[in-house]
Design a protein around this motif. Structure first.
Motif, PDB file in Angstrom:
ATOM      1  N   ALA A 183      77.887  35.343  61.776  1.00  0.00           N
ATOM      2  CA  ALA A 183      79.160  35.985  61.456  1.00  0.00           C
ATOM      3  C   ALA A 183      79.794  35.327  60.225  1.00  0.00           C
ATOM      4  O   ALA A 183      80.322  36.022  59.345  1.00  0.00           O
ATOM      5  N   ALA A 184      79.725  34.016  60.142  1.00  0.00           N
ATOM      6  CA  ALA A 184      80.237  33.314  58.961  1.00  0.00           C
ATOM      7  C   ALA A 184      79.401  33.656  57.733  1.00  0.00           C
ATOM      8  O   ALA A 184      79.924  33.802  56.618  1.00  0.00           O
ATOM      9  N   GLU A 185      78.106  33.817  57.920  1.00  0.00           N
ATOM     10  CA  GLU A 185      77.215  34.202  56.824  1.00  0.00           C
ATOM     11  C   GLU A 185      77.574  35.584  56.287  1.00  0.00           C
ATOM     12  O   GLU A 185      77.565  35.823  55.080  1.00  0.00           O
ATOM     13  N   SER A 186      77.923  36.497  57.180  1.00  0.00           N
ATOM     14  CA  SER A 186      78.315  37.847  56.781  1.00  0.00           C
ATOM     15  C   SER A 186      79.586  37.827  55.932  1.00  0.00           C
ATOM     16  O   SER A 186      79.693  38.545  54.935  1.00  0.00           O
ATOM     17  N   ALA A 187      80.541  37.010  56.320  1.00  0.00           N
ATOM     18  CA  ALA A 187      81.781  36.896  55.542  1.00  0.00           C
ATOM     19  C   ALA A 187      81.511  36.274  54.170  1.00  0.00           C
ATOM     20  O   ALA A 187      82.074  36.702  53.155  1.00  0.00           O
ATOM     21  N   ALA A 188      80.622  35.276  54.131  1.00  0.00           N
ATOM     22  CA  ALA A 188      80.278  34.637  52.855  1.00  0.00           C
ATOM     23  C   ALA A 188      79.570  35.615  51.927  1.00  0.00           C
ATOM     24  O   ALA A 188      79.785  35.596  50.711  1.00  0.00           O
ATOM     25  N   LYS A 234      65.555  27.681  51.851  1.00  0.00           N
ATOM     26  CA  LYS A 234      66.207  28.961  52.078  1.00  0.00           C
ATOM     27  C   LYS A 234      67.680  28.810  51.709  1.00  0.00           C
ATOM     28  O   LYS A 234      68.401  28.032  52.328  1.00  0.00           O
ATOM     29  N   LEU A 235      68.088  29.533  50.705  1.00  0.00           N
ATOM     30  CA  LEU A 235      69.481  29.502  50.313  1.00  0.00           C
ATOM     31  C   LEU A 235      70.248  30.517  51.144  1.00  0.00           C
ATOM     32  O   LEU A 235      69.857  31.668  51.246  1.00  0.00           O
ATOM     33  N   THR A 236      71.335  30.072  51.720  1.00  0.00           N
ATOM     34  CA  THR A 236      72.170  30.974  52.483  1.00  0.00           C
ATOM     35  C   THR A 236      73.371  31.360  51.641  1.00  0.00           C
ATOM     36  O   THR A 236      73.674  30.720  50.628  1.00  0.00           O
ATOM     37  N   SER A 253      75.824  28.448  51.556  1.00  0.00           N
ATOM     38  CA  SER A 253      75.484  27.354  50.649  1.00  0.00           C
ATOM     39  C   SER A 253      75.701  27.759  49.196  1.00  0.00           C
ATOM     40  O   SER A 253      76.172  26.953  48.382  1.00  0.00           O
ATOM     41  N   CYS A 254      75.379  29.002  48.842  1.00  0.00           N
ATOM     42  CA  CYS A 254      75.633  29.483  47.479  1.00  0.00           C
ATOM     43  C   CYS A 254      77.123  29.494  47.178  1.00  0.00           C
ATOM     44  O   CYS A 254      77.541  29.133  46.074  1.00  0.00           O
ATOM     45  N   LEU A 255      77.917  29.894  48.159  1.00  0.00           N
ATOM     46  CA  LEU A 255      79.369  29.937  47.973  1.00  0.00           C
ATOM     47  C   LEU A 255      79.927  28.527  47.772  1.00  0.00           C
ATOM     48  O   LEU A 255      80.775  28.306  46.905  1.00  0.00           O
ATOM     49  N   TYR A 256      79.435  27.563  48.542  1.00  0.00           N
ATOM     50  CA  TYR A 256      79.864  26.171  48.359  1.00  0.00           C
ATOM     51  C   TYR A 256      79.485  25.670  46.972  1.00  0.00           C
ATOM     52  O   TYR A 256      80.270  24.974  46.318  1.00  0.00           O
TER      53      TYR A 256
END
Length: 147
Positions: free
Chosen positions: A119-124, A53-55, A58-61
């Motif tokens: 919440a961090a996922e939403s910002a990413a 599962k790509l989050t 992880s895509c942003l990194y």
């Protein structure tokens, strides 16, 4: 007295001994519903076994690493509510370095969520939306040289 109901005979006419010998017989083939394709992984494959599962994080990194930028920074910028119903708002920021030495800082504040991770996922996701509309991730020149 036994309360076990009688077992009806099989519809194929086989007796119990014959059915049990088919189970133990290695030459008999399994039912067609049990046939499945086996997935083999080679050592050159970069796909890990199992579901992945790509989050957005992880895509942003990965985009930052491919573009040789610093990794994204996630900061909790707001906490609200009682201790049992606390909501968190995260801010994600990346520093994009372009070829001419110019830097562009992209910041995005995500939606308030009940867990820090979401919440961090939403910002990413906000930063990824912006990067996709800018045309990132850009294709590297190395893939063209390999062909």
């Amino acid at each position: 007295m036994s309360l076990v109901p009688p077992v009806p005979p099989s519809s194929t006419g086989e007796d119990d001994d014959n059915r049990s010998s088919n189970i133990n017989n290695p030459t008999s083939s399994p039912p067609s519903s049990l046939h499945s394709q086996q997935i083999t992984s080679s050592s050159s494959s970069s796909i890990p076994p199992g579901p992945v599962k790509l989050t957005a994080r992880s895509c942003l990194y990965e985009i930052c690493a491919q573009s040789h930028w610093n990794p994204p920074v996630f900061d909790c910028c707001n906490e609200q509510g009682a201790s049992n119903l606390r909501s968190f708002t995260y801010k994600a920021s990346i520093e994009m370095k372009e070829g001419s030495g110019s830097k562009l800082v992209v910041e995005c504040i995500g939606k308030p969520k009940f867990s820090k991770k979401s919440a961090a996922e939403s910002a990413a996701e906000g930063i990824l939306w912006y990067l996709v509309h800018l045309g990132y991730p850009k294709k590297s020149n190395r893939s063209k040289k390999l062909r």
